[in-house]
Design an enzyme around this catalytic site. Structure first.
Site, PDB file in Angstrom:
ATOM      1  N   HIS A 112       0.871  -1.180   0.000  1.00  0.00           N
ATOM      2  CA  HIS A 112       0.000   0.000   0.000  1.00  0.00           C
ATOM      3  C   HIS A 112       0.909   1.231   0.000  1.00  0.00           C
ATOM      4  O   HIS A 112       2.024   1.189   0.529  1.00  0.00           O
ATOM      5  CB  HIS A 112      -0.867   0.086   1.257  1.00  0.00           C
ATOM      6  CG  HIS A 112      -1.748  -1.091   1.522  1.00  0.00           C
ATOM      7  ND1 HIS A 112      -1.283  -2.268   2.056  1.00  0.00           N
ATOM      8  CD2 HIS A 112      -3.083  -1.245   1.365  1.00  0.00           C
ATOM      9  CE1 HIS A 112      -2.285  -3.102   2.211  1.00  0.00           C
ATOM     10  NE2 HIS A 112      -3.398  -2.511   1.802  1.00  0.00           N
ATOM     11  N   ASP A 115       2.161   2.112   3.410  1.00  0.00           N
ATOM     12  CA  ASP A 115       3.113   1.204   4.058  1.00  0.00           C
ATOM     13  C   ASP A 115       4.525   1.776   4.014  1.00  0.00           C
ATOM     14  O   ASP A 115       5.353   1.470   4.869  1.00  0.00           O
ATOM     15  CB  ASP A 115       3.174  -0.151   3.328  1.00  0.00           C
ATOM     16  CG  ASP A 115       1.854  -0.854   3.252  1.00  0.00           C
ATOM     17  OD1 ASP A 115       1.002  -0.615   4.123  1.00  0.00           O
ATOM     18  OD2 ASP A 115       1.666  -1.649   2.314  1.00  0.00           O
TER      19      ASP A 115
END
Length: 461
Positions: A112, A115
């Site tokens: 993501h 992240d």
């Protein structure tokens, strides 16, 4: 250059030498260079399976649960402390991630956007932080040959998304979500992501009492169409994927399961641009098996990628356990092989180690175990398909539709009047005499025998 992880490079051992992972530290069933042929195409096991490390669980997961603080001990923590606001730590994680993949022998990863780097006060600051980390990831990809299976955008963690990203009732939040996806797609293009996943983390509702469901569904469909238009504009050709999940964190997610998501795609004329990314734990939450979801996606021509994890059948939330069920992996790999593999997808370990497995070495053991169980399932499923095991069962069970009135129906030659004329004067005994046993117990026992036979022969080579 010194190694970051105190763990050896994991190799294929096979046989009894690899029984105890704690001692042997090698694969029993995953032999990356062994070749297999599916539908006339021959590739190595690593190229068929395309295992992927999930950045969010491997690099970011702290093993927090609702009743206790995180237990994770990670060598990339700055001064022994996890600091999600630290760019220093964010950049260190990239080095650890690529060494981790190298030691496992994994070629792919997924992430993501959130992240990778801490958020700033504005989207512009956040994008700048993200781009610094992406710069380093791109450099490491060029140096190592590692590939991005897919990336996605987190439209669910920040409090702005408390009512969703693309289904939010607040226009400013919707605008932020659209702009965030725009930059995420630019990163997908830059890093040559094979697919792009949309997981609707909060795209659902808590209550019908304050939700205009029709308007929200219309909005998210338009959102997806805008995303596809922008992907076309910048020349990004990766496969778009939706990931079904029935609930949690909302009471109802709009992409509840495979069949619900297919209905949504067809309703909004999106099925030509989207396929599905399926997760084992999400199947459990929907009241299905993982192989059920894979079967319906495959038969619709929409099986795009797999998140290789599992849930606890006694636990009612998304625990993202590393897969360890050979029965399940075999049946999912059956669908995988019948699908001809996953051309733009793979098996991504959207999985996290258990809270008591807090050492960095446990990240290796967990991935090794997951890779081995799916490689074992792949081997068993290949043999089942070679023998036409399930295909022969299906053929025999539906044989009455290959001749007579059944064939007339299949060939669109039978009407209700024809069925009435055929059946009207048959007795119940005559009709029941045509009904055959399903032999389900014998079939399940035979499946077990395939598992014992194929995996036993692998060990005994």
């Amino acid at each position: 250059m010194s190694e970051l992880f105190d763990f050896p490079k994991v190799e294929f051992l096979g046989g009894a030498k690899g029984v105890n992972f704690l001692d042997a530290k090698g694969y029993n069933f995953y032999n990356p260079e062994e070749v297999f042929t599916i539908n006339g195409e021959t590739k190595s096991m690593k190229d068929w399976m395309k295992f992927s490390v999930a950045y969010w669980h491997t690099m970011d997961q702290r093993m927090v649960d609702p009743f206790g603080e995180g237990t994770a001990e990670r060598p990339w923590d700055v001064d022994g402390v996890d600091d999600v606001t630290s760019m220093e730590q964010a950049l260190k994680k990239v080095d650890y991630m690529f060494e981790f993949m190298d030691k496992l022998g994994v070629e792919y990863f997924a992430f993501h956007d959130r992240d990778l780097a801490p958020e700033g006060k504005t989207l512009a600051e956040t994008n700048a932080n993200l781009d610094k980390v992406v710069d380093k990831i791109e450099q490491k990809m060029q140096e190592t040959g590692k590939k991005l299976l897919w990336n996605t955008s987190s439209l669910f963690t920040n409090k702005r998304f408390l009512a969703g990203g693309a289904t939010t009732p607040f226009a400013d939040v919707f605008a932020y979500a659209a702009a965030q996806i725009k930059h995420s797609l630019e990163i997908a293009k830059r890093l040559n992501s094979e697919s792009y996943v949309f997981w609707g983390g909060r795209e659902g509702y808590e209550s019908l009492l304050n939700t205009d469901t029709k308007r929200e569904l219309d909005h998210i469909a338009k959102f997806f169409k805008l995303a596809k238009l922008y992907a076309n504009e910048i020349g990004y050709t990766g496969q778009f994927l939706l990931e079904p999940k029935p609930k949690e964190p909302t009471a109802h997610q709009y992409d509840t399961d495979v069949q619900t998501t297919i209905a949504f795609l067809k309703t909004y004329d999106l099925e030509k641009d989207f396929k599905l990314n399926l997760e084992g734990n999400h199947a459990y939450l929907a009241g299905h098996t993982y192989e059920h979801e894979a079967r319906f996606a495959r038969e619709a021509g929409l099986l795009g990628s797999l998140d290789a994890n599992m849930g606890d059948k006694q636990t009612g939330w998304d625990i993202d356990e590393f897969p360890n069920d050979i029965y399940e992996s075999t049946l999912v790999m059956y669908e995988f092989i019948k699908n001809g593999g996953l051309p733009t997808g793979g098996l991504n370990f959207d999985s996290k180690v258990r809270r008591a497995s807090f050492k960095a070495e446990d990240l290796f053991y967990a991935h090794m175990a997951g890779m081995d169980v799916y490689a074992a399932g792949f081997r068993v499923a290949m043999k089942m398909i070679e023998d036409n095991f399930l295909e022969n069962i299906y053929k025999e069970r539906y044989a009455s539709f290959d001749t007579g009135i059944g064939a007339d129906f299949e060939n669109d030659k039978a009407t209700f009047a024809d069925f009435e004329a055929y059946i009207l004067n048959k007795t119940n005994e005559e009709i029941f005499a045509t009904v055959e046993s399903g032999h389900l117990e014998a079939i399940k026992a035979t499946l077990n025998n395939y598992i014992y036979s194929v995996l036993g022969s692998t060990f005994n080579k």
